[in-house]
Design an enzyme around this catalytic site. Structure first.
Site, PDB file in Angstrom:
ATOM      1  N   HIS A 177     -37.117   2.361 -37.200  1.00 40.06           N
ATOM      2  CA  HIS A 177     -36.235   1.309 -36.675  1.00 40.06           C
ATOM      3  C   HIS A 177     -36.895  -0.066 -36.677  1.00 40.06           C
ATOM      4  O   HIS A 177     -36.225  -1.076 -36.881  1.00 40.06           O
ATOM      5  CB  HIS A 177     -35.784   1.650 -35.251  1.00 40.06           C
ATOM      6  CG  HIS A 177     -34.811   2.798 -35.193  1.00 40.06           C
ATOM      7  ND1 HIS A 177     -35.160   4.082 -35.530  1.00 40.06           N
ATOM      8  CD2 HIS A 177     -33.506   2.831 -34.845  1.00 40.06           C
ATOM      9  CE1 HIS A 177     -34.105   4.876 -35.402  1.00 40.06           C
ATOM     10  NE2 HIS A 177     -33.080   4.142 -34.975  1.00 40.06           N
ATOM     11  N   GLU A 223      -8.927 -10.408 -35.103  1.00 43.26           N
ATOM     12  CA  GLU A 223      -8.822 -10.626 -36.550  1.00 43.26           C
ATOM     13  C   GLU A 223      -8.503  -9.302 -37.188  1.00 43.26           C
ATOM     14  O   GLU A 223      -8.486  -8.265 -36.519  1.00 43.26           O
ATOM     15  CB  GLU A 223     -10.130 -11.198 -37.108  1.00 43.26           C
ATOM     16  CG  GLU A 223     -11.302 -10.245 -36.958  1.00 43.26           C
ATOM     17  CD  GLU A 223     -12.614 -10.776 -37.528  1.00 43.26           C
ATOM     18  OE1 GLU A 223     -12.577 -11.602 -38.456  1.00 43.26           O
ATOM     19  OE2 GLU A 223     -13.673 -10.331 -37.055  1.00 43.26           O
ATOM     20  N   TYR A 243     -23.591  -9.336 -46.385  1.00 42.44           N
ATOM     21  CA  TYR A 243     -22.941  -9.456 -47.686  1.00 42.44           C
ATOM     22  C   TYR A 243     -22.050 -10.684 -47.722  1.00 42.44           C
ATOM     23  O   TYR A 243     -21.785 -11.311 -46.694  1.00 42.44           O
ATOM     24  CB  TYR A 243     -22.136  -8.192 -48.000  1.00 42.44           C
ATOM     25  CG  TYR A 243     -20.845  -8.036 -47.215  1.00 42.44           C
ATOM     26  CD1 TYR A 243     -20.860  -7.691 -45.863  1.00 42.44           C
ATOM     27  CD2 TYR A 243     -19.601  -8.233 -47.829  1.00 42.44           C
ATOM     28  CE1 TYR A 243     -19.676  -7.545 -45.145  1.00 42.44           C
ATOM     29  CE2 TYR A 243     -18.413  -8.086 -47.118  1.00 42.44           C
ATOM     30  CZ  TYR A 243     -18.459  -7.746 -45.789  1.00 42.44           C
ATOM     31  OH  TYR A 243     -17.289  -7.617 -45.080  1.00 42.44           O
ATOM     32  N   ARG A 290     -38.332   5.190 -43.354  1.00 40.98           N
ATOM     33  CA  ARG A 290     -37.347   5.026 -42.280  1.00 40.98           C
ATOM     34  C   ARG A 290     -38.007   4.886 -40.919  1.00 40.98           C
ATOM     35  O   ARG A 290     -38.690   5.797 -40.436  1.00 40.98           O
ATOM     36  CB  ARG A 290     -36.377   6.212 -42.275  1.00 40.98           C
ATOM     37  CG  ARG A 290     -35.198   5.989 -41.333  1.00 40.98           C
ATOM     38  CD  ARG A 290     -34.218   7.149 -41.337  1.00 40.98           C
ATOM     39  NE  ARG A 290     -33.092   6.859 -40.456  1.00 40.98           N
ATOM     40  CZ  ARG A 290     -33.145   6.959 -39.118  1.00 40.98           C
ATOM     41  NH1 ARG A 290     -34.273   7.327 -38.525  1.00 40.98           N
ATOM     42  NH2 ARG A 290     -32.092   6.658 -38.384  1.00 40.98           N
ATOM     43  N   ARG A 313     -22.801 -19.547 -45.236  1.00 40.77           N
ATOM     44  CA  ARG A 313     -22.578 -18.454 -44.279  1.00 40.77           C
ATOM     45  C   ARG A 313     -23.622 -17.339 -44.484  1.00 40.77           C
ATOM     46  O   ARG A 313     -24.103 -16.746 -43.520  1.00 40.77           O
ATOM     47  CB  ARG A 313     -21.164 -17.891 -44.412  1.00 40.77           C
ATOM     48  CG  ARG A 313     -20.853 -16.840 -43.339  1.00 40.77           C
ATOM     49  CD  ARG A 313     -19.406 -16.423 -43.336  1.00 40.77           C
ATOM     50  NE  ARG A 313     -19.034 -15.764 -44.578  1.00 40.77           N
ATOM     51  CZ  ARG A 313     -17.797 -15.375 -44.882  1.00 40.77           C
ATOM     52  NH1 ARG A 313     -16.805 -15.563 -44.011  1.00 40.77           N
ATOM     53  NH2 ARG A 313     -17.540 -14.789 -46.031  1.00 40.77           N
TER      54      ARG A 313
HETATM   55  N1  PLP Z   1     -12.760 -11.189 -40.996  1.00 42.44           N
HETATM   56  C1  PLP Z   1     -13.406 -10.099 -41.467  1.00 42.44           C
HETATM   57  C2  PLP Z   1     -13.769  -9.009 -40.513  1.00 42.44           C
HETATM   58  C3  PLP Z   1     -13.723  -9.997 -42.832  1.00 42.44           C
HETATM   59  O1  PLP Z   1     -14.375  -8.908 -43.285  1.00 42.44           O
HETATM   60  C4  PLP Z   1     -13.336 -11.045 -43.708  1.00 42.44           C
HETATM   61  C5  PLP Z   1     -13.649 -10.969 -45.136  1.00 42.44           C
HETATM   62  O2  PLP Z   1     -14.242 -10.051 -45.621  1.00 42.44           O
HETATM   63  C6  PLP Z   1     -12.662 -12.146 -43.185  1.00 42.44           C
HETATM   64  C7  PLP Z   1     -12.395 -12.193 -41.818  1.00 42.44           C
HETATM   65  C8  PLP Z   1     -12.231 -13.278 -44.063  1.00 42.44           C
HETATM   66  O3  PLP Z   1     -13.351 -14.009 -44.503  1.00 42.44           O
HETATM   67  P1  PLP Z   1     -13.317 -14.826 -45.870  1.00 42.44           P
HETATM   68  O4  PLP Z   1     -12.191 -15.804 -45.751  1.00 42.44           O
HETATM   69  O5  PLP Z   1     -14.651 -15.494 -45.927  1.00 42.44           O
HETATM   70  O6  PLP Z   1     -13.108 -13.848 -46.958  1.00 42.44           O
END
Ligand code: PLP
Length: 287
Positions: free
Chosen positions: A102, A182, A33, A100, A52
């Protein structure tokens, strides 16, 4: 005005928008997504988001559901039909609908594409930035390919809910070695006492946030130095400033980690200057 969603070639009423029960996104989280911010009638950094997306699809061997330029048209159209001037546009591509199993389905199975958009009051983010947000820390428990923007987000969902129940807005995943990876939906940053911005390298350990990438450009414009390296929770607690970044939060000050005030408990001036300059630097595509 009714909300509209795009589902596999059709613009439909949002309330009726649905995908098949055997969609592989539903069955296996077999999809990816993107979330783009919409601000002042512009889609922010759309080319970087589509780059991306291209990488995420490539890593999972999922074909583009539409040509890139056609997808850009759909994104604009969904934003336009929902009259979103400030908010976000969400798109999801899965490996498609198949009984379904895998194993990947035959190449004749087309990927599924859903695009939605929603309005967000920009004043809410601005207000939140005035006070800053709180984070908690949780042990990293995700797979090691979080660089792929996959819809498999269960650890992120659980961490975010844990944050909410603790009165915080975000949870930071912390590696076994004590370094911050993060947030559940944001990238993590600190500003050292010397005014250097620090954020973890975007290897396989984190998602390469588009906002993170654009903040590199913003920092260069404002003359701030960035070091890409890991930092510990203790270093963050002692930092001059701490902040998070994502498409919908931009640069958002963090004022508390695990219940302890950081950066004197107030949003930092460097963070706010990055936030302020962001839209001058980000690419703006008319919706
Ligand atoms: N890290 C994670 C796990 C995320 O889900 C997101 C955004 O959804 C980000 C970082 C930040 O990414 P972006 O700056 O592209 O929104």
């Amino acid at each position: 005005m009714p909300r509209i969603a795009y589902v596999n070639g059709r613009y439909v009423a949002h309330r009726d928008a649905s995908v098949h029960v055997e969609d592989r996104g539903y069955q296996f989280s077999d999809g990816v997504y993107e979330v783009c911010e919409v601000a002042r009638g512009f889609i922010i950094d759309m080319p970087r988001h589509l780059d991306r997306l291209n990488r995420s699809l490539g890593e999972l061997s999922i074909a583009w559901p539409l040509h890139r330029s056609a997808l850009a048209v759909v994104i604009r159209e969904v934003v336009r039909r929902n009259r979103v001037t400030d908010g976000l546009v969400y798109l999801q591509v899965t490996r498609g609908v198949a009984g379904r199993d895998h194993f990947f389905p035959p190449a004749s199975v087309r990927p599924s594409l859903v695009v939605t958009a929603k309005k967000i009051d920009p004043a809410a983010g601005a207000k939140r930035a005035e006070t800053g947000v709180k984070v908690i820390t949780v042990p990293e428990n995700r797979w090691d390919r979080v660089d792929i923007k996959s819809v498999g987000l269960l650890p992120n969902v659980l961490a975010k809910q844990q944050a909410k129940e603790a009165g915080a807005q975000e949870a930071w995943f912390v590696d076994a070695d004590g370094t911050v990876k993060e947030g559940a939906s944001t990238n993590a940053w600190i500003v050292t006492r010397d005014g250097v911005l620090v954020t973890r390298p975007a290897d396989h350990g984190i998602l390469r946030g588009i906002t993170r990438t654009t903040l590199f450009d913003v920092a260069a414009k404002l003359g701030y130095r960035i070091e890409e390296r890991g930092f510990s929770v203790a270093e963050a607690k002692a930092a001059r400033e701490v902040f998070l970044s994502s498409a919908t939060t931009i640069a958002m000050p963090i004022v508390e980690i695990d219940g302890e005030p950081v950066a004197n408990g107030h949003p930092g001036t460097i963070t706010l200057s990055l936030r302020q300059a962001f839209f001058d630097v980000a690419k703006k595509s008319p919706a």
